[in-house]
Design an enzyme around this catalytic site. Structure first.
Site, PDB file in Angstrom:
ATOM      1  CG  HIS A  73      -0.081   0.998   7.529  1.00 11.07           C
ATOM      2  ND1 HIS A  73       0.309  -0.328   7.291  1.00 11.07           N
ATOM      3  CD2 HIS A  73      -1.609   1.254   7.291  1.00 11.07           C
ATOM      4  CE1 HIS A  73      -0.536  -0.937   6.751  1.00 11.07           C
ATOM      5  NE2 HIS A  73      -1.793  -0.384   6.302  1.00 11.07           N
TER       6      HIS A  73
ATOM      7  CE1 TYR B 215      -5.261   1.575   3.555  1.00  8.83           C
ATOM      8  CE2 TYR B 215      -3.475   1.020   3.390  1.00  8.83           C
ATOM      9  CZ  TYR B 215      -4.341   1.194   3.673  1.00  8.83           C
ATOM     10  OH  TYR B 215      -4.908  -0.219   5.010  1.00  8.83           O
TER      11      TYR B 215
END
Length: 160
Positions: free
Chosen positions: A147, A85
């Site tokens: 996550h 990300y």
């Protein structure tokens, strides 16, 4: 051959976003705008446009996938890491512009972030959350979770 429809910010179609009512009465959007693989150049406009279209959930993840934060002698040291990300700052720029332009109010948007697997150690969690909040430019996350459940360490970590 038909010409493609050109949209301006004032003619963008609005998305109907179904929600789930939580126990406290909050409305959690069932559909969100994801940020994975958005480059820093694309992310601000993608977030801004998503909010214009009616998305009210922005799904991001640890902007430190690029930078591991390690506590060494109570000093935060940064080390390089592979990217995934790593775009929360750019996504936050798009959100801030949308708020400043009156597209949305902060309280109407669910900002979601996630704890990256390199930061599961108790002493890393707070720093990771604070860094992500700073990168998004918000005071709070509406949803924050782990996550990946499998913890991995930073390959550059110094032994404690």
């Amino acid at each position: 051959m038909a010409q493609a429809q050109v949209y301006t910010p004032h003619t963008l179609p609005r998305l109907y976003e179904p929600t789930i009512t939580l126990y406290d009465g909050s409305q959690l959007p069932q559909i969100g705008a994801g940020t994975w693989k958005h480059s820093d150049a694309v992310a601000p406009k993608a977030i801004y446009t998503s909010l214009q279209l009616g998305y009210r959930l922005l799904d991001g993840a640890c902007g430190m996938s690029l930078i591991c934060i390690i506590h060494v002698c109570n000093v935060l040291t940064r080390c390089m890491r592979g990217t995934d990300y790593g775009n929360e700052r750019a996504c936050g720029e798009g959100l801030r512009h949308a708020i400043a332009d009156g597209v949305v109010r902060r309280e109407d948007v669910w900002v979601v972030s996630k704890l990256w697997q390199t930061f599961h150690a108790r002493e890393h969690v707070r720093a990771a959350v604070i860094k992500s909040l700073e990168d998004w430019g918000v005071d709070y996350f509406d949803l924050y979770y782990i996550h990946f459940r499998k913890r991995t360490g930073c390959p550059h970590a110094l032994p404690s």
